[in-house]
Motif scaffolding. Structure first.
Motif, PDB file in Angstrom:
ATOM      1  N   PRO A  19       0.831  -1.208   0.000  1.00 29.63           N
ATOM      2  CA  PRO A  19       0.000   0.000   0.000  1.00 29.63           C
ATOM      3  C   PRO A  19       0.859   1.249   0.000  1.00 29.63           C
ATOM      4  O   PRO A  19       1.952   1.270   0.569  1.00 29.63           O
ATOM      5  CB  PRO A  19      -0.804  -0.132   1.296  1.00 29.63           C
ATOM      6  N   ASN A  20       0.395   2.274  -0.651  1.00 31.80           N
ATOM      7  CA  ASN A  20       1.050   3.592  -0.617  1.00 31.80           C
ATOM      8  C   ASN A  20       2.523   3.557  -0.988  1.00 31.80           C
ATOM      9  O   ASN A  20       3.356   4.199  -0.369  1.00 31.80           O
ATOM     10  CB  ASN A  20       0.945   4.213   0.788  1.00 31.80           C
ATOM     11  N   TYR A  21       2.836   2.784  -2.027  1.00 28.86           N
ATOM     12  CA  TYR A  21       4.248   2.651  -2.406  1.00 28.86           C
ATOM     13  C   TYR A  21       4.871   4.022  -2.670  1.00 28.86           C
ATOM     14  O   TYR A  21       5.929   4.349  -2.135  1.00 28.86           O
ATOM     15  CB  TYR A  21       4.357   1.777  -3.659  1.00 28.86           C
ATOM     16  N   VAL A  22       4.153   4.824  -3.455  1.00 29.10           N
ATOM     17  CA  VAL A  22       4.728   6.115  -3.863  1.00 29.10           C
ATOM     18  C   VAL A  22       4.862   7.060  -2.675  1.00 29.10           C
ATOM     19  O   VAL A  22       5.881   7.756  -2.521  1.00 29.10           O
ATOM     20  CB  VAL A  22       3.863   6.747  -4.962  1.00 29.10           C
ATOM     21  N   ASN A  23       3.855   7.042  -1.768  1.00 34.16           N
ATOM     22  CA  ASN A  23       3.934   7.920  -0.598  1.00 34.16           C
ATOM     23  C   ASN A  23       5.121   7.575   0.286  1.00 34.16           C
ATOM     24  O   ASN A  23       5.884   8.438   0.702  1.00 34.16           O
ATOM     25  CB  ASN A  23       2.648   7.822   0.229  1.00 34.16           C
ATOM     26  N   THR A  24       5.246   6.259   0.557  1.00 34.49           N
ATOM     27  CA  THR A  24       6.364   5.823   1.399  1.00 34.49           C
ATOM     28  C   THR A  24       7.682   6.195   0.741  1.00 34.49           C
ATOM     29  O   THR A  24       8.628   6.625   1.399  1.00 34.49           O
ATOM     30  CB  THR A  24       6.299   4.300   1.610  1.00 34.49           C
ATOM     31  N   GLN A  25       7.713   6.010  -0.584  1.00 35.35           N
ATOM     32  CA  GLN A  25       8.920   6.357  -1.329  1.00 35.35           C
ATOM     33  C   GLN A  25       9.318   7.806  -1.044  1.00 35.35           C
ATOM     34  O   GLN A  25      10.459   8.104  -0.730  1.00 35.35           O
ATOM     35  CB  GLN A  25       8.631   6.168  -2.822  1.00 35.35           C
ATOM     36  N   LYS A  26       8.311   8.682  -1.113  1.00 35.86           N
ATOM     37  CA  LYS A  26       8.593  10.110  -0.867  1.00 35.86           C
ATOM     38  C   LYS A  26       9.051  10.336   0.564  1.00 35.86           C
ATOM     39  O   LYS A  26      10.018  11.072   0.817  1.00 35.86           O
ATOM     40  CB  LYS A  26       7.341  10.946  -1.156  1.00 35.86           C
ATOM     41  N   THR A  27       8.355   9.672   1.513  1.00 34.22           N
ATOM     42  CA  THR A  27       8.704   9.869   2.922  1.00 34.22           C
ATOM     43  C   THR A  27      10.151   9.515   3.193  1.00 34.22           C
ATOM     44  O   THR A  27      10.907  10.306   3.760  1.00 34.22           O
ATOM     45  CB  THR A  27       7.814   8.976   3.825  1.00 34.22           C
ATOM     46  N   ILE A  28      10.544   8.296   2.753  1.00 39.00           N
ATOM     47  CA  ILE A  28      11.910   7.902   3.112  1.00 39.00           C
ATOM     48  C   ILE A  28      12.927   8.695   2.313  1.00 39.00           C
ATOM     49  O   ILE A  28      14.019   8.959   2.791  1.00 39.00           O
ATOM     50  CB  ILE A  28      12.152   6.371   2.983  1.00 39.00           C
ATOM     51  N   LEU A  29      12.540   9.120   1.119  1.00 43.30           N
ATOM     52  CA  LEU A  29      13.477   9.925   0.330  1.00 43.30           C
ATOM     53  C   LEU A  29      13.800  11.225   1.054  1.00 43.30           C
ATOM     54  O   LEU A  29      14.964  11.605   1.184  1.00 43.30           O
ATOM     55  CB  LEU A  29      12.905  10.196  -1.057  1.00 43.30           C
ATOM     56  N   THR A  30      12.749  11.889   1.563  1.00 43.14           N
ATOM     57  CA  THR A  30      13.011  13.144   2.282  1.00 43.14           C
ATOM     58  C   THR A  30      13.835  12.889   3.531  1.00 43.14           C
ATOM     59  O   THR A  30      14.751  13.638   3.848  1.00 43.14           O
ATOM     60  CB  THR A  30      11.701  13.853   2.694  1.00 43.14           C
ATOM     61  N   MET A  31      13.527  11.762   4.223  1.00 38.70           N
ATOM     62  CA  MET A  31      14.304  11.437   5.425  1.00 38.70           C
ATOM     63  C   MET A  31      15.772  11.256   5.090  1.00 38.70           C
ATOM     64  O   MET A  31      16.655  11.729   5.799  1.00 38.70           O
ATOM     65  CB  MET A  31      13.783  10.150   6.048  1.00 38.70           C
ATOM     66  N   MET A  32      16.018  10.532   3.994  1.00 35.41           N
ATOM     67  CA  MET A  32      17.405  10.261   3.635  1.00 35.41           C
ATOM     68  C   MET A  32      18.095  11.513   3.126  1.00 35.41           C
ATOM     69  O   MET A  32      19.273  11.734   3.394  1.00 35.41           O
ATOM     70  CB  MET A  32      17.459   9.170   2.568  1.00 35.41           C
ATOM     71  N   GLU A  33      17.339  12.322   2.384  1.00 32.86           N
ATOM     72  CA  GLU A  33      17.968  13.528   1.837  1.00 32.86           C
ATOM     73  C   GLU A  33      18.466  14.453   2.938  1.00 32.86           C
ATOM     74  O   GLU A  33      19.482  15.111   2.801  1.00 32.86           O
ATOM     75  CB  GLU A  33      16.992  14.264   0.907  1.00 32.86           C
ATOM     76  N   LYS A  34      17.716  14.444   4.066  1.00 36.40           N
ATOM     77  CA  LYS A  34      18.146  15.264   5.195  1.00 36.40           C
ATOM     78  C   LYS A  34      19.537  14.871   5.654  1.00 36.40           C
ATOM     79  O   LYS A  34      20.312  15.690   6.132  1.00 36.40           O
ATOM     80  CB  LYS A  34      17.157  15.092   6.356  1.00 36.40           C
ATOM     81  N   THR A  35      19.820  13.575   5.541  1.00 34.74           N
ATOM     82  CA  THR A  35      21.112  13.110   6.055  1.00 34.74           C
ATOM     83  C   THR A  35      22.228  13.216   5.012  1.00 34.74           C
ATOM     84  O   THR A  35      23.384  12.984   5.325  1.00 34.74           O
ATOM     85  CB  THR A  35      21.019  11.645   6.513  1.00 34.74           C
TER      86      THR A  35
END
Lengths: 315, 248
Positions: A19-35
């Motif tokens: 479920p929500n593949y694209v949403n999760t993708q965005k969430t973790i991408l932003t999390m990782m980009e912060k680092t």
């Protein structure tokens, strides 16, 4: 046909859906980009720290080499390499007996230690199963032996051989050096053989090859370059040993006469030359040190080329 | 993804010659061809894995959403984060539990939100059709699973990163038919979410799972098109001969 069946199966089975593949993708991408920035910073710092460590490791090594070459190169001549030492303080003569003695004692010591060490390593890695108490004991005492002070090894050589045959001798020296070398070779052989993947052993077993041949001609051969490195390192170690030699070969200014008589060795000669109060003797000492380093270096390069050639010729 | 004039090799040997290929998003593209034709090398170029081999070189461009992944400014790590990969042999991290294997990509990339990680691990294992089999033993080591389960664990591990593209290099060649069928079903399912590129030796598998097929031979792309057309009506004689089993 199968495709259709697969389609039906999938309709019944709603298990594998995300479920929500694209949403999760965005969430973790932003999390990782912060680092990312921090990661980049850490990445660079670690690289710099490693380089600094390398430099720290190289400085003493390079400065020793530089110093030895600078002070030793002028002493070296054909006479220096082949002649017996001259009268003390004369600055004449050479270190011929010491070079000869080192080659003989270290060579004989290696001949005694390499088979014992390698085969013990093979036993520990290939034949001693998991909780074998004997193997545990061997491993333990082997490790203790590795840490034994070399003067004590010298005393052992003195009591076991010098006192028995009644003379300082090549054999006693080689014996003592082999005592230092065996635990090193054993440990390195065992560790290197353990890294050989089990699938290779199994492949050989499946061909019906006897176990001892598998151990020697397949497992040991696979690990050969690692074992050789270990052997070279331990030869370098014993070539520089001084303490056990004082107790066993004594040192002399004469060339080799018999295996039961005393000989000279480079470390002993260096020590002797360095403790004389003459400038000329010190210069010769530096020269002898340079020769010792060159012998170890030559051995290292030679064995490496040999093992590379061995591996290359297999293909 | 778009591959433009890609030339690849090891040292002086050229392995791939002038490859041009468009990979359609959210479809499955299969690379087929005889051993040594360069399919594995090509797939390893798609996430910049090839250049990590010593002596390897890559010339040409590969675009992912208008970004050239071979651009100097692009960080290869970012490329690998967006493009996941599953290898020929299952390779779970041997010292990690099943849970940690799946979570490793997130954890080691700085995701700290535990609830999120828990959710993603569950979803990824479900996505890889492994959840039902392992939900009670998530703390067991990953290598304790069977070969087919390990491979699905590796797929779950890739899925946890939520990649845009998933590269699969002969993902079923080490598996039995049942496990292979499970993975093939999985591929059908996963293409809802992401683009899949698969290398396979098995032509029936290519026919079953892929939408597009690229046939390669001796480092060149011989024919590329819709799988149906390639298999039923190949335009090149070489393709036809390979598919009918006359060589390869």
């Amino acid at each position: 046909m199968r495709k259709d069946k697969g389609n039906q199966d999938r309709k019944q089975d709603k298990g594998n859906q995300i479920p929500n593949y694209v949403n999760t993708q965005k969430t973790i991408l932003t999390m990782m980009e912060k680092t990312y920035k921090k990661r980049d910073y850490i990445n660079k710092s670690v690289t710099i720290i490693s380089i600094v460590c390398v430099i720290f490791a190289i400085i003493p090594l390079a400065s020793i080499l530089f110093e030895v070459v600078k002070n030793g190169i002028s002493a070296i001549s054909l006479e220096f390499l082949t002649e017996r030492p001259g009268a003390i303080g004369s600055g004449k003569g050479g270190i011929g007996p010491a070079i000869q003695g080192t080659l003989i004692v270290v060579g004989l010591g290696s001949l005694m230690a390499i088979p014992v060490g390698v085969l013990t390593g093979v036993y520990l890695s290939e034949y001693a199963s998991g909780n074998n108490k004997f193997a545990f004991g061997v491993r333990f005492f082997n490790d203790v032996l590795t840490g034994l002070p070399s003067i004590i090894v010298g005393i052992v050589g003195y009591i076991a051989i010098v006192l028995v045959i009644g003379s300082f001798s090549v054999i006693a020296g080689a014996f003592s050096l082999s005592l230092i070398m065996i635990p090193l070779v054993t440990r390195i052989t065992e560790e290197t053989l353990k890294v050989v993947p089990n699938s290779i052993r199994e492949a050989a077993h499946a061909l019906g090859i006897p176990k001892w041949r598998i151990s020697l001609f397949i497992v040991l051969k696979t690990a050969l370059s690692g074992v050789l490195t270990g052997i070279v390192l331990s030869i370098a170690r014993i070539a520089g040993e001084t303490a056990p030699l004082i107790m066993t070969i004594l040192g002399t200014s004469l060339f080799f006469t018999s295996f039961t008589g005393p000989v000279d060795a480079l470390p002993l000669r260096i020590w002797r030359l360095a403790s004389q109060p003459y400038e000329s003797a010190h210069a010769q000492g530096w020269g002898a040190a340079l020769i010792l380093i060159l012998i170890v270096l030559g051995l290292n390069i030679g064995l490496r080329l040999l093992s590379r050639k061995n591996i290359a010729s297999k293909h | 993804m778009k591959i433009n004039n890609l030339n690849v090799g090891f040292n002086k040997k050229e392995v791939l010659k002038k490859i041009n290929l468009d990979i359609t998003a959210k479809k499955v593209t299969a690379f087929i061809g005889p051993s040594g034709c360069g399919k594995t090398t090509l797939i390893r170029c798609l996430n910049r894995m090839h250049e990590m081999t010593q002596g390897a070189y890559v010339k040409g461009d590969i675009f992912l959403d208008n970004t050239n992944i071979y651009d100097q400014k692009v960080n290869p790590i970012t490329v690998k984060r967006r493009i996941g990969m599953v290898f020929q042999k299952p390779n779970p991290f041997p010292t990690m539990s099943i849970f940690d294997n799946v979570a490793s990509g997130l954890k080691l990339n700085g995701v700290k939100d535990k609830a999120l990680i828990q959710r993603i691990v569950k979803e990824s294992l479900e996505g890889a059709a492994l959840w039902e089999e392992v939900k009670n033993e998530l703390n067991q080591p990953g290598i304790s699973l069977s070969g087919g389960q390990q491979q699905r664990l590796c797929i779950a591990r890739s899925l946890a990163m939520h990649p845009e593209v998933l590269l699969m290099d002969e993902p079923t060649s080490a598996l039995d038919p049942i496990a292979s069928a499970k993975i093939e079903d999985l591929i059908h399912e996963l293409k809802k979410y992401l683009t899949i590129v698969i290398v396979t030796h098995n032509m029936q598998q290519a026919a079953r799972v892929s939408d597009y097929t690229a046939f390669m031979y001796l480092g060149e792309l011989i024919e590329f098109g819709k799988t149906k057309e390639i298999f039923e009506n190949p335009k090149k004689e070489l393709t036809e001969r390979y598919l009918s089993g006359k060589f390869g």
